[in-house]
Design a protein around this motif. Structure first.
Motif, PDB file in Angstrom:
ATOM      1  N   ALA A  22       0.940  -1.311   0.080  1.00 14.28           N
ATOM      2  CA  ALA A  22       0.122  -0.010   0.041  1.00 14.28           C
ATOM      3  C   ALA A  22       1.028   1.227   0.071  1.00 14.28           C
ATOM      4  N   ARG A  23       1.923   1.365   0.808  1.00 16.27           N
ATOM      5  CA  ARG A  23       2.775   2.535   0.846  1.00 16.27           C
ATOM      6  C   ARG A  23       3.546   2.643  -0.467  1.00 16.27           C
ATOM      7  N   GLU A  24       4.127   1.529  -0.911  1.00 15.52           N
ATOM      8  CA  GLU A  24       4.906   1.661  -2.138  1.00 15.52           C
ATOM      9  C   GLU A  24       4.226   1.826  -3.754  1.00 15.52           C
ATOM     10  N   GLY A  25       3.017   1.388  -3.443  1.00 16.11           N
ATOM     11  CA  GLY A  25       1.972   1.533  -4.872  1.00 16.11           C
ATOM     12  C   GLY A  25       2.615   0.668  -5.758  1.00 16.11           C
ATOM     13  N   THR A  61      -2.462  -2.579 -14.564  1.00 18.77           N
ATOM     14  CA  THR A  61      -1.198  -2.843 -15.196  1.00 18.77           C
ATOM     15  C   THR A  61      -0.267  -1.961 -14.831  1.00 18.77           C
ATOM     16  N   ARG A  62      -0.609  -0.645 -14.266  1.00 15.66           N
ATOM     17  CA  ARG A  62       0.735   0.094 -13.961  1.00 15.66           C
ATOM     18  C   ARG A  62       0.683   0.614 -12.651  1.00 15.66           C
ATOM     19  N   SER A  63      -0.384   0.363 -11.825  1.00 15.24           N
ATOM     20  CA  SER A  63      -0.286   0.738 -10.436  1.00 15.24           C
ATOM     21  C   SER A  63      -0.832  -0.223  -9.570  1.00 15.24           C
ATOM     22  N   VAL A  64      -0.943   0.003  -8.283  1.00 12.87           N
ATOM     23  CA  VAL A  64      -1.618  -0.755  -7.327  1.00 12.87           C
ATOM     24  C   VAL A  64      -2.031   0.572  -6.179  1.00 12.87           C
ATOM     25  N   ALA A  65      -3.321   0.474  -5.661  1.00  9.74           N
ATOM     26  CA  ALA A  65      -3.854   1.251  -4.892  1.00  9.74           C
ATOM     27  C   ALA A  65      -4.775   0.615  -3.953  1.00  9.74           C
ATOM     28  N   PRO A  66      -4.860   1.264  -2.615  1.00  9.19           N
ATOM     29  CA  PRO A  66      -5.611   0.637  -1.821  1.00  9.19           C
ATOM     30  C   PRO A  66      -7.207   0.854  -2.086  1.00  9.19           C
ATOM     31  N   ARG A 140       5.703  18.076   0.763  1.00 11.59           N
ATOM     32  CA  ARG A 140       5.264  16.568   0.695  1.00 11.59           C
ATOM     33  C   ARG A 140       4.774  16.451   1.933  1.00 11.59           C
ATOM     34  N   ASP A 141       3.798  15.120   1.882  1.00 10.19           N
ATOM     35  CA  ASP A 141       3.207  14.809   3.058  1.00 10.19           C
ATOM     36  C   ASP A 141       4.071  13.652   3.745  1.00 10.19           C
ATOM     37  N   ILE A 142       4.818  13.964   4.620  1.00 11.20           N
ATOM     38  CA  ILE A 142       5.887  13.364   5.150  1.00 11.20           C
ATOM     39  C   ILE A 142       5.261  11.842   5.855  1.00 11.20           C
ATOM     40  N   VAL A 143       4.191  12.111   6.365  1.00  7.64           N
ATOM     41  CA  VAL A 143       3.388  10.945   7.060  1.00  7.64           C
ATOM     42  C   VAL A 143       3.105  10.044   5.882  1.00  7.64           C
ATOM     43  N   ALA A 144       2.450  10.379   4.943  1.00 10.56           N
ATOM     44  CA  ALA A 144       1.959   9.479   3.967  1.00 10.56           C
ATOM     45  C   ALA A 144       3.187   8.854   3.050  1.00 10.56           C
ATOM     46  N   ASP A 145       4.128   9.713   3.016  1.00 10.24           N
ATOM     47  CA  ASP A 145       5.398   9.466   2.146  1.00 10.24           C
ATOM     48  C   ASP A 145       6.220   8.713   2.865  1.00 10.24           C
ATOM     49  N   ARG A 146       6.156   8.691   4.195  1.00 12.09           N
ATOM     50  CA  ARG A 146       7.127   7.712   4.966  1.00 12.09           C
ATOM     51  C   ARG A 146       8.563   8.381   5.286  1.00 12.09           C
ATOM     52  N   PHE A 147       8.436   9.641   5.416  1.00 18.00           N
ATOM     53  CA  PHE A 147       9.799  10.306   5.577  1.00 18.00           C
ATOM     54  C   PHE A 147       9.736  10.494   7.240  1.00 18.00           C
ATOM     55  N   ASP A 148      10.937  10.629   7.560  1.00 15.32           N
ATOM     56  CA  ASP A 148      11.159  10.769   9.121  1.00 15.32           C
ATOM     57  C   ASP A 148      10.891  12.400   9.354  1.00 15.32           C
ATOM     58  N   ALA A 149      11.219  13.189   8.307  1.00 16.90           N
ATOM     59  CA  ALA A 149      11.288  14.659   8.849  1.00 16.90           C
ATOM     60  C   ALA A 149      11.359  15.205   7.248  1.00 16.90           C
TER      61      ALA A 149
END
Length: 304
Positions: A22-25, A61-66, A140-149
C-alpha cells in the motif's frame, strides 16, 4: 480459541506485506523492500484478502492502490509497524551504537548549505546510521510518504508537527542582471513586477510560487509572469544571470553574484527577515537514537 504462535506470526507477516504494498504503490518495489519475490508477495496478498473476505488492493497494469477498505486498514495499522521499527532501532542504544535509516525531504539549497555540512560528522562517527535525502520543492506529506522529517521555512510548517529551527532568519531577494535592468526600469514597488518578465518557480506538482512582500506591516502577494518556469533554485539563479528576468529567492542563494555585480537587487525594503528553515516531524513520533542524533546535529543554536 487460542491461536498458535505460528498462525499469529503468519498474520503479522501478511499484514506487513499488505502495508508495504500500500505504501510503495507497487508489488515490485514492495517485494524489493521485503526481500521476497513478486509472485510470493502476490500470493500472500491474495491469501489475506481471501481470509478477510474483502478486496484490499485495486490492481492495474501500471499501479496498485488501496481500496476504501484497504486504506482504512493501512491507516489503522501502518503506524503500529513504524512504532515497532522505532523500538527495534532504540534497542541499538543498549549496545552502544545507533543504527537505522533517517529519511528527510528538503530543497537542494538548504541541503547543500545547512543540512549536509552538519550531518557529515555524524555519519563519519556513526557508520550504522544511514541518511536518505529527497530533494523536492513540493509540500510533501511526510507521514503518507514515510519520511522521518521534512524541512520548510518556518511559516509553512503545519501546526500539528513538531518544528525545530535549523538556521537563522531568512530574507528574500528580488534580483536581475545589469543587462536586464539596462533595458527595463527597476521596479519601485512589488506591483511594478507585473510589468516585468519574472522567473517563476513551480512547487512540486502544484501551482506556481506566489511572491510575498511586506513593508511597515503591509503584506502584498504578487503573481508574476515570464518566459521561464523551473522547479529548482540553481536554475532560477542561472536564468537570472542570463538576463531572463527578475528572480526571487532567499538572499543567500544570490549573495556571491550580488557582491560581484553580476546581479542587482531591488525592492530590498519590501523584504524583511522572517523565520528561517525548520526541520519538522510528526508529533506522535518516538525518536529513535539515530533520529535523535540527527535532530541534535541540525538544531540551530544561534539566535532564531
Amino acid at each position: 480459541m487460542i491461536r498458535s504462535p505460528d498462525v499469529a506470526r503468519r498474520n503479522l507477516n501478511d499484514l506487513l506485506a499488505f502495508v508495504t504494498v500500500a505504501r510503495e504503490g507497487s508489488f515490485t518495489r514492495a517485494a524489493a523492500v521485503l526481500g521476497v519475490t513478486q509472485s510470493a508477495l502476490s500470493q500472500t496478498i491474495r491469501a489475506l484478502e481471501q481470509r478477510l473476505d474483502i478486496r484490499l488492493l485495486t490492481r492495474t497494469t501500471r499501479s496498485v492502490a488501496p481500496t476504501e477498505a484497504g486504506e482504512r486498514l493501512a491507516q489503522a495499522i501502518g503506524h503500529r509497524f513504524e512504532e515497532i521499527e522505532a523500538e527495534l532501532d532504540a534497542l541499538s542504544a543498549i549496545r552502544g551504537e545507533p543504527t537505522g535509516t533517517v529519511r528527510i525531504t528538503c530543497a537542494d539549497h538548504v541541503l547543500r548549505t545547512t543540512i549536509w555540512p552538519k550531518l557529515v560528522p555524524v555519519l563519519r562517527e556513526h557508520p550504522g546510521i544511514n541518511v536518505e535525502f529527497d530533494v523536492s520543492y513540493g509540500l510533501r506529506d511526510i507521514v503518507a510518504d514515510r519520511f522521518d522529517a521534512g524541512v520548510r521555512l518556518g511559516e509553512a510548517v503545519h501546526k500539528d508537527m513538531i518544528a525545530m529551527p535549523i538556521g537563522p532568519k531568512v530574507r528574500m531577494a528580488a534580483v536581475a542582471s545589469p543587462a536586464y535592468f539596462a533595458a527595463n526600469p527597476p521596479p519601485k514597488t512589488p506591483r511594478d513586477l507585473l510589468q516585468h518578465r519574472c522567473i517563476n518557480q513551480r512547487q512540486g506538482a502544484g501551482g506556481l510560487y506566489v511572491w510575498e512582500f511586506e513593508r511597515k506591516g503591509r503584506e502584498l502577494e504578487v503573481r508574476v509572469e515570464g518566459q521561464v518556469i523551473v522547479n529548482t533554485s540553481p536554475l532560477i539563479v542561472a536564468a537570472a544571470l542570463d538576463g531572463m528576468g527578475i528572480a526571487f529567492l532567499p538572499e543567500e542563494e544570490f549573495a556571491p553574484h550580488i557582491e560581484e555585480g553580476r546581479l542587482v537587487r531591488v525592492l530590498q525594503d519590501w523584504c524583511p527577515p522572517f523565520p528561517g528553515f525548520h526541520l519538522y516531524y510528526p508529533s506522535r513520533r518516538h525518536p529513535s537514537p539515530a533520529f535523535s542524533l540527527v535532530l541534535n546535529a541540525l538544531r540551530f543554536r544561534g539566535e532564531a
